[in-house]
Write a protein that holds these residues in place. Structure first.
Motif, mmCIF file in Angstrom:
data_model
loop_
_atom_site.group_PDB
_atom_site.id
_atom_site.type_symbol
_atom_site.label_atom_id
_atom_site.label_comp_id
_atom_site.label_asym_id
_atom_site.label_seq_id
_atom_site.Cartn_x
_atom_site.Cartn_y
_atom_site.Cartn_z
ATOM 1 N N LEU A 10 0.830 -1.204 0.000
ATOM 2 C CA LEU A 10 0.000 0.000 0.000
ATOM 3 C C LEU A 10 0.862 1.250 0.000
ATOM 4 N N ILE A 11 0.381 2.284 -0.640
ATOM 5 C CA ILE A 11 0.986 3.611 -0.558
ATOM 6 C C ILE A 11 0.247 4.328 0.558
ATOM 7 N N LYS A 51 6.150 3.829 7.878
ATOM 8 C CA LYS A 51 6.057 3.798 6.415
ATOM 9 C C LYS A 51 5.014 4.743 5.818
ATOM 10 N N ILE A 52 5.159 6.022 6.081
ATOM 11 C CA ILE A 52 4.348 7.026 5.393
ATOM 12 C C ILE A 52 5.083 7.354 4.096
ATOM 13 N N ASP A 53 4.392 7.250 2.973
ATOM 14 C CA ASP A 53 5.015 7.481 1.669
ATOM 15 C C ASP A 53 4.798 8.893 1.150
ATOM 16 N N LEU A 54 3.670 9.488 1.517
ATOM 17 C CA LEU A 54 3.294 10.788 0.974
ATOM 18 C C LEU A 54 2.549 11.567 2.049
ATOM 19 N N VAL A 55 2.828 12.869 2.124
ATOM 20 C CA VAL A 55 2.110 13.741 3.051
ATOM 21 C C VAL A 55 1.352 14.782 2.235
ATOM 22 N N LEU A 56 0.037 14.874 2.470
ATOM 23 C CA LEU A 56 -0.761 15.974 1.939
ATOM 24 C C LEU A 56 -0.812 16.997 3.060
ATOM 25 N N LEU A 57 -0.097 18.091 2.882
ATOM 26 C CA LEU A 57 0.091 19.084 3.937
ATOM 27 C C LEU A 57 -0.841 20.263 3.707
ATOM 28 N N GLY A 58 -1.788 20.434 4.613
ATOM 29 C CA GLY A 58 -2.755 21.522 4.515
ATOM 30 C C GLY A 58 -2.254 22.782 5.197
ATOM 31 N N ASP A 59 -3.100 23.786 5.203
ATOM 32 C CA ASP A 59 -2.797 25.075 5.819
ATOM 33 C C ASP A 59 -2.419 24.863 7.280
ATOM 34 N N ASN A 64 5.013 28.858 8.776
ATOM 35 C CA ASN A 64 5.702 28.945 7.501
ATOM 36 C C ASN A 64 5.792 27.543 6.896
ATOM 37 N N LEU A 65 5.092 27.321 5.788
ATOM 38 C CA LEU A 65 5.060 25.991 5.170
ATOM 39 C C LEU A 65 6.433 25.538 4.692
ATOM 40 N N PHE A 66 7.282 26.483 4.278
ATOM 41 C CA PHE A 66 8.629 26.103 3.844
ATOM 42 C C PHE A 66 9.429 25.541 5.013
ATOM 43 N N GLU A 67 9.264 26.130 6.193
ATOM 44 C CA GLU A 67 9.957 25.613 7.382
ATOM 45 C C GLU A 67 9.413 24.241 7.772
ATOM 46 N N VAL A 68 8.097 24.081 7.696
ATOM 47 C CA VAL A 68 7.491 22.788 8.022
ATOM 48 C C VAL A 68 8.007 21.712 7.066
ATOM 49 N N MET A 69 8.037 22.032 5.763
ATOM 50 C CA MET A 69 8.527 21.059 4.778
ATOM 51 C C MET A 69 10.001 20.748 5.001
ATOM 52 N N PRO A 77 13.882 12.143 4.841
ATOM 53 C CA PRO A 77 14.202 12.556 3.468
ATOM 54 C C PRO A 77 13.443 11.783 2.384
ATOM 55 N N HIS A 78 12.923 10.616 2.711
ATOM 56 C CA HIS A 78 12.196 9.817 1.721
ATOM 57 C C HIS A 78 10.781 10.340 1.449
ATOM 58 N N LEU A 79 10.268 11.190 2.338
ATOM 59 C CA LEU A 79 8.882 11.652 2.215
ATOM 60 C C LEU A 79 8.667 12.506 0.976
ATOM 61 N N ARG A 80 7.537 12.276 0.368
ATOM 62 C CA ARG A 80 7.076 13.169 -0.691
ATOM 63 C C ARG A 80 5.977 14.013 -0.073
ATOM 64 N N ILE A 81 5.994 15.299 -0.379
ATOM 65 C CA ILE A 81 5.062 16.236 0.244
ATOM 66 C C ILE A 81 4.307 16.995 -0.836
ATOM 67 N N ILE A 82 3.000 17.045 -0.691
ATOM 68 C CA ILE A 82 2.168 17.877 -1.554
ATOM 69 C C ILE A 82 1.463 18.873 -0.643
ATOM 70 N N VAL A 83 1.625 20.163 -0.941
ATOM 71 C CA VAL A 83 0.974 21.209 -0.161
ATOM 72 C C VAL A 83 -0.385 21.487 -0.788
ATOM 73 N N ILE A 84 -1.414 21.495 0.052
ATOM 74 C CA ILE A 84 -2.768 21.745 -0.426
ATOM 75 C C ILE A 84 -3.326 22.950 0.313
ATOM 76 N N GLY A 85 -4.244 23.647 -0.304
ATOM 77 C CA GLY A 85 -4.817 24.838 0.347
ATOM 78 C C GLY A 85 -6.137 25.209 -0.289
ATOM 79 N N THR A 86 -6.635 26.334 0.142
ATOM 80 C CA THR A 86 -7.945 26.782 -0.326
ATOM 81 C C THR A 86 -7.868 27.575 -1.624
#
Length: 90
Positions: A10-11, A51-59, A64-69, A77-86
């Motif tokens: 699973l992903i 084993k988290i493969d991807l993070v959907l990071l909301g508001d 500061n989202l750059f600091e959080v990322m 370092p293996h995490l993939r991050i997608i920032v989502i917002g309104t």
């Protein structure tokens, strides 16, 4: 032949910092996909869950989202991050 029938892993997708309605929407989209496991999570949980493969990071309510990322990437370092917002500025 058996290798072709082996179940794919699973992903695991952690949804962080979204409102409950967004999570319900993501669940509606991803539940039909057998290869994905959607997990409602917090930032500290991302580091402790297996084993988290991807993070959907909301508001992040003013963070500061750059600091959080950068923090997430420094520790995982293996995490993939997608920032989502309104889609609108505040």
């Amino acid at each position: 032949m058996k290798a072709a029938l082996a179940k794919k892993p699973l992903i695991r997708i952690a949804v962080v910092g979204t409102d409950p309605l967004q999570f319900v929407g993501f669940r509606a989209v991803f539940d039909s996909e057998l290869d994905f496991e959607l997990i409602s999570s917090s930032l500290p949980d991302v580091g402790t869950r297996q084993k988290i493969d991807l993070v959907l990071l909301g508001d992040r309510s003013g963070q500061n989202l750059f600091e959080v990322m950068a923090t997430l990437k420094a520790t995982h370092p293996h995490l993939r991050i997608i920032v989502i917002g309104t889609g609108h500025g505040r």
